[in-house]
Design a protein around this motif. Structure first.
Motif, short mmCIF file in Angstrom:
data_model
loop_
_atom_site.label_atom_id
_atom_site.label_comp_id
_atom_site.label_asym_id
_atom_site.label_seq_id
_atom_site.Cartn_x
_atom_site.Cartn_y
_atom_site.Cartn_z
N ALA A 79 0.84 -1.20 0.00
CA ALA A 79 0.00 0.00 0.00
C ALA A 79 0.88 1.25 0.00
CB ALA A 79 -0.93 0.00 1.21
N TRP A 80 0.39 2.29 -0.67
CA TRP A 80 1.18 3.52 -0.78
C TRP A 80 1.45 4.13 0.59
CZ3 TRP A 80 -0.79 7.96 1.22
CH2 TRP A 80 -2.17 8.00 1.44
N TRP A 81 0.44 4.05 1.49
CA TRP A 81 0.64 4.67 2.80
C TRP A 81 1.65 3.88 3.65
CZ3 TRP A 81 -0.66 1.28 6.63
CH2 TRP A 81 -1.60 0.30 6.34
N PHE A 82 1.72 2.55 3.46
CA PHE A 82 2.70 1.76 4.21
C PHE A 82 4.11 2.08 3.73
CE2 PHE A 82 5.15 -2.07 5.14
CZ PHE A 82 4.82 -2.28 6.47
N LEU A 83 4.28 2.18 2.41
CA LEU A 83 5.59 2.54 1.87
C LEU A 83 5.98 3.96 2.27
CD1 LEU A 83 5.19 1.03 -1.73
CD2 LEU A 83 6.34 0.02 0.25
N LEU A 84 4.99 4.85 2.34
CA LEU A 84 5.27 6.23 2.76
C LEU A 84 5.72 6.27 4.22
CD1 LEU A 84 5.21 9.19 1.82
CD2 LEU A 84 2.86 9.32 2.68
N ILE A 85 5.09 5.46 5.07
CA ILE A 85 5.50 5.40 6.48
C ILE A 85 6.92 4.88 6.59
CG2 ILE A 85 5.04 4.24 8.67
CD1 ILE A 85 2.07 4.39 8.00
N LEU A 86 7.25 3.86 5.82
CA LEU A 86 8.62 3.35 5.84
C LEU A 86 9.61 4.44 5.41
CD1 LEU A 86 8.41 -0.27 4.33
CD2 LEU A 86 8.77 0.39 6.70
N LEU A 87 9.22 5.20 4.39
CA LEU A 87 10.10 6.27 3.92
C LEU A 87 10.29 7.33 5.00
CD1 LEU A 87 11.70 7.46 1.57
CD2 LEU A 87 9.59 8.57 0.79
N VAL A 90 12.64 6.05 7.63
CA VAL A 90 14.03 6.17 7.19
C VAL A 90 14.53 7.60 7.39
CG1 VAL A 90 15.53 6.11 5.17
CG2 VAL A 90 13.91 4.26 5.56
N ILE A 91 13.70 8.58 6.98
CA ILE A 91 14.11 9.98 7.12
C ILE A 91 14.26 10.34 8.59
CG2 ILE A 91 13.38 12.37 6.72
CD1 ILE A 91 11.94 11.38 4.20
N SER A 92 13.30 9.95 9.42
CA SER A 92 13.34 10.29 10.84
C SER A 92 14.56 9.69 11.52
CB SER A 92 12.06 9.80 11.53
OG SER A 92 12.12 9.98 12.92
N THR A 93 14.80 8.41 11.29
CA THR A 93 15.94 7.76 11.94
C THR A 93 17.26 8.31 11.41
OG1 THR A 93 14.56 5.76 12.02
CG2 THR A 93 16.86 5.51 12.61
N SER A 94 17.33 8.61 10.12
CA SER A 94 18.56 9.18 9.55
C SER A 94 18.85 10.54 10.15
CB SER A 94 18.43 9.28 8.03
OG SER A 94 18.22 8.01 7.45
N LEU A 95 17.83 11.40 10.32
CA LEU A 95 18.03 12.70 10.95
C LEU A 95 18.48 12.56 12.39
CD1 LEU A 95 14.99 14.73 9.55
CD2 LEU A 95 17.40 15.05 8.98
N CYS A 96 17.89 11.57 13.08
CA CYS A 96 18.27 11.33 14.47
C CYS A 96 19.75 10.92 14.56
CB CYS A 96 17.38 10.25 15.06
SG CYS A 96 17.63 9.96 16.82
N ILE A 97 20.17 10.05 13.63
CA ILE A 97 21.58 9.63 13.61
C ILE A 97 22.48 10.82 13.28
CG2 ILE A 97 23.25 8.17 12.42
CD1 ILE A 97 21.01 6.13 12.00
N ALA A 98 22.06 11.61 12.29
CA ALA A 98 22.88 12.76 11.87
C ALA A 98 23.03 13.77 13.00
CB ALA A 98 22.25 13.42 10.65
N ARG A 99 21.99 13.95 13.80
CA ARG A 99 22.07 14.92 14.89
C ARG A 99 22.94 14.44 16.03
NH1 ARG A 99 16.46 16.70 17.10
NH2 ARG A 99 17.88 17.90 18.43
N ASN A 100 22.88 13.15 16.34
CA ASN A 100 23.52 12.65 17.55
C ASN A 100 24.90 12.05 17.33
OD1 ASN A 100 21.37 12.90 19.81
ND2 ASN A 100 20.24 11.99 18.10
N THR A 101 25.19 11.61 16.11
CA THR A 101 26.48 10.96 15.88
C THR A 101 27.67 11.88 16.15
OG1 THR A 101 25.52 9.43 14.27
CG2 THR A 101 27.89 9.77 14.16
N PRO A 102 27.66 13.14 15.68
CA PRO A 102 28.83 14.00 15.99
C PRO A 102 29.05 14.15 17.49
CG PRO A 102 27.51 14.98 14.24
CD PRO A 102 26.71 13.83 14.77
N ARG A 103 27.98 14.32 18.25
CA ARG A 103 28.12 14.47 19.69
C ARG A 103 28.65 13.18 20.34
NH1 ARG A 103 22.49 17.06 21.61
NH2 ARG A 103 21.71 15.68 19.98
#
Length: 723
Positions: A79-87, A90-103
């Motif tokens: 379903a389009w909404w399930f794939l959108l949630i996965l996307l 991915v964006i949310s977790t990637s931003l979280c990693i990008a924010r916290n990894t340098p620290r």
């Protein structure tokens, strides 16, 4: 005023962007997405996916079926909404990693050696002691001990001018930095698994329908006739579909099920099924099925032999070929129509399972015969007569057996199963002019259900989700249904019924009492007409015939106190008349009359029950299989899954990350060494203050602190020092 407005415009954009990043990278947003994914996965597990809409209508009703289809709950994972949630995950977790990894990396490199000596006394786990050595020597000794224990150490010498702490040495050490790396690994694993799911899901396939001019096919017909806009290229980077290949045949096009139709996936090779191998357990369940195939390369013409089994796929040109299941590959069957209604006539027909249907006209009704399934092995449970031997007919189902079979461990009275293979069966559908179809399953050979009289099992059901209900037709001494058919035909003939009554009267009544003969003849003729469902008897009963018509006649014409006795007499009369009718039908076929013994009585009893129940059989004929040629087919799942290795890497990182976060403790240690004056026998001493910090306080961390206190400061294990 204009300047102020301009300033607001300048700063509003960065504020909105910053707020969006904060939201997408927050833990609460990621947890919300994971919750929705978990709920969707539960729905996808409970609700069967990619089923025809009619199956949902039959099971849930039209309202819920339409709701499932609209919300794409019948195809959750694509379903389009399930794939959108996965996307978004991915964006949310990637931003979280990008924010916290340098620290995290900065923290891993920092020893926090600039901590004030006075601050060490505020730690919960601390110790103090007087060391008989100079601060520099003590610092080097403690540093070497920590390094040998796996700690990373940094020494800092402070001058008296640095502050209130005065001169001295600060030993700063850290260990267990992998704990923070576990955080990065676990979050990276989520990103990799989601990316792998997006790569191996329907996202790439759907993108081709959105941007590459492809469309879902919703029609029918031959695969070769499907237009190019419904076909995907062999170079398609990711797909997962099914292909059915019969023995001796080839297939090179896989079917990709979509929520609103199918897409055809061209393969870079064709699969030729040389031989299909299947082995069964005693329960009739398949124990092993495998396929011996030859893969024909469509570009080079190379032929690659392979054997495909469950959990042992073949791989060629980046495509994995799995043994999914097996099916009928177009078996040929010969059927004979057995009349079940007075106007029906016998005939023979040849068909192919899954092939073209046959139009049949029998009596006044026009029907379409669809060849559904051929089952060569049928293992049934015959404990206490089993589901088929417990008197199941076309009108009722054994509800007690049906309920107890679902009680599981709560059913303490369940007896051991008696499993038996009862031979081949043919499954078919008869569809009327209105498009309504009933499903039938008839067994080829007679079955002994436990009472000594072999019977042919004729099953039918109105809906796919219902169990089959069986009409049991007795087999004669030749193992056929001919005697039953002849008896039914004789029962429908008024002259034959009259002759049967005459024979019965001649044997049952004394010739010296003719008045009894006339009265008994009238009763026997009426009972036989009622049972036959003749036109003359229709005024006496609303049903077509059989024992139900006899029962209705008794209720309407016999007082209740006399019904039991009158019924017993009528049943005995009818049984004797029907026996004469049976012998008349045999004589008309040139056969000898049956003797009055137990074997003949068993056949007669079952024949009478079958004739009575046949009035409720919803078809004019029963199609019995006389011969068949089985053709097996393998169902293969073919998949090109570039995201598989990405998912495997994600799973590995997830395991590493979870273990690092759960079992690795991040520890930090500080030891402040300051000159402590002189003591007896020593020129210089050192005042040592130690503080210990751990991210997760446990019994092991307490033990480690006691060990370090004793080893570094030469203190006994007496617990933390008092402030």
């Amino acid at each position: 005023m204009s300047v102020s407005t301009h300033g607001l415009r300048v700063h509003r954009g960065p504020q909105v962007l910053r707020a969006a990043v904060e939201l997408f990278s927050s833990m609460r947003f990621a947890i919300a997405l994971l919750t929705v994914i978990c709920i969707a996965s539960i729905i996808g597990t409970v609700l069967k996916q990619h089923e025809p809409i009619n199956n949902y209508i039959n099971q849930f009703g039209p309202f819920w079926a339409e709701l499932f289809r609209t919300a794409k709950l019948d195809s959750v994972y694509s379903a389009w909404w399930f794939l959108l949630i996965l996307l978004f995950l991915v964006i949310s977790t990637s931003l979280c990693i990008a924010r916290n990894t340098p620290r995290i990396f900065v923290d891993l490199k920092t020893f926090k050696e600039n901590i004030r000596a006075q601050s060490l006394k505020a730690f919960g786990q601390r110790a103090e002691n007087q060391l008989a050595e100079e601060p520099a020597a003590a610092a080097n000794r403690i540093g070497q001990l920590l390094v040998s224990g796996g700690w990373k150490v940094k020494l800092q010498q402070r001058e008296a001018a640095e502050g209130q702490s005065g001169a001295g040495w600060m030993v700063a050490a850290r260990a267990g930095g992998a704990h923070k790396l576990g955080y990065i690994a676990a979050h990276s694993a989520i990103v990799l698994v989601c990316i792998g799911g997006l790569l191996d899901g329907d996202l790439v396939v759907r993108a081709q329908t959105w941007f590459n001019g492809k469309s879902v096919f919703t029609g029918g017909g031959m695969i070769a006739d499907v237009p190019p806009q419904h076909r995907l290229s062999p170079r398609n980077p990711t797909f997962r579909g099914n292909i059915l290949v019969p023995e001796g045949g080839q297939g090179s096009v896989a079917i990709l099920q979509q929520s609103d139709g199918v897409l055809l996936q061209e393969l870079p090779f064709s699969i030729e099924l040389k031989k299909f191998i299947v082995d069964y357990y005693s329960t009739g369940m398949p124990k092993l099925f495998a396929s011996e195939v030859v893969l024909h390369d469509r570009e080079t013409g190379a032929q690659v032999p392979a054997r495909i089994e469950v959990n042992h796929p073949a791989s060629y040109k980046g495509v994995e070929i799995y043994q999914s299941s097996f099916d009928d590959g177009g078996s040929k069957v010969k059927l004979k129509a057995v009349p079940m209604a007075a106007a029906a006539k016998p005939f023979e027909v040849d068909g192919v399972i899954g092939g073209p249907s046959t139009e049949i006209t029998n009596g006044k009704e026009k029907l379409t015969l669809e060849y559904a399934a051929l089952r060569v092995i049928n293992v049934e449970n015959f404990a206490d007569g089993g589901a088929m031997g417990s008197g199941a007919d076309v009108r009722k189902v054994d509800l007690r057996h049906d309920i107890e079979s679902r009680l599981g461990a709560a059913n303490k009275t369940t007896k051991p199963k008696v499993l038996r293979n009862i031979g081949p069966s043919i499954g078919y559908k008869l569809r009327d002019a209105a498009g309504q179809a009933r499903e039938y399953q008839n067994y080829m050979v007679p079955v002994d259900t436990g009472d000594g009289q072999p019977v042919f099992l004729l099953g039918m059901r109105e809906k796919p989700e219902e169990p089959f209900r069986y009409l049991r037709v007795p087999a004669d001494e030749q193992g056929s249904m001919d005697s039953f058919v002849r008896m039914r035909a004789s029962l429908a003939d008024a002259d034959t019924r009259a002759r049967a009554v005459e024979r019965y009267i001649a044997k049952a009544v004394d010739p010296k009492r003719p008045e009894m003969a006339e009265q008994l003849s009238v009763s026997a003729a009426r009972a036989l007409a009622l049972f036959a469902g003749s036109e003359r008897a229709k005024a006496d009963a609303s049903t077509q015939g059989g024992w139900q018509a006899i029962a209705e006649f008794m209720e309407a014409n016999v007082p209740e106190p006399e019904r039991e006795r009158a019924g017993a007499v009528l049943v005995r009369i009818l049984n004797d008349v029907l026996f004469e009718l049976l012998n008349l039908s045999r004589e008309s076929a040139g056969l000898e009359a049956l003797p009055r013994d137990d074997k003949s009585q068993a056949f007669l009893t079952q024949a009478v029950l079958a004739i009575s129940d046949a009035h409720f059989y919803p078809a004019p004929v029963a199609m019995m299989m006389t011969d068949f040629t089985q053709v097996q087919a393998s169902v293969f799942q073919v998949a090109r899954a570039p995201g598989k290795n990405v998912v495997y890497l994600g799973c590995l990182l997830l395991i590493i990350g979870i273990f690092a976060m759960l079992y690795v403790r991040e520890r930090r240690l500080w030891v402040w060494l300051a000159p402590g004056g002189t003591s007896a026998g020593h020129n210089n001493t050192t005042a040592a203050t130690m503080a210990f910090s751990v991210n997760r306080k446990t019994i092991d961390s307490d033990r480690e602190f006691e060990h370090l206190k004793h080893k570094l400061l030469a203190l006994k294990n007496e617990g933390p020092a008092s402030p």
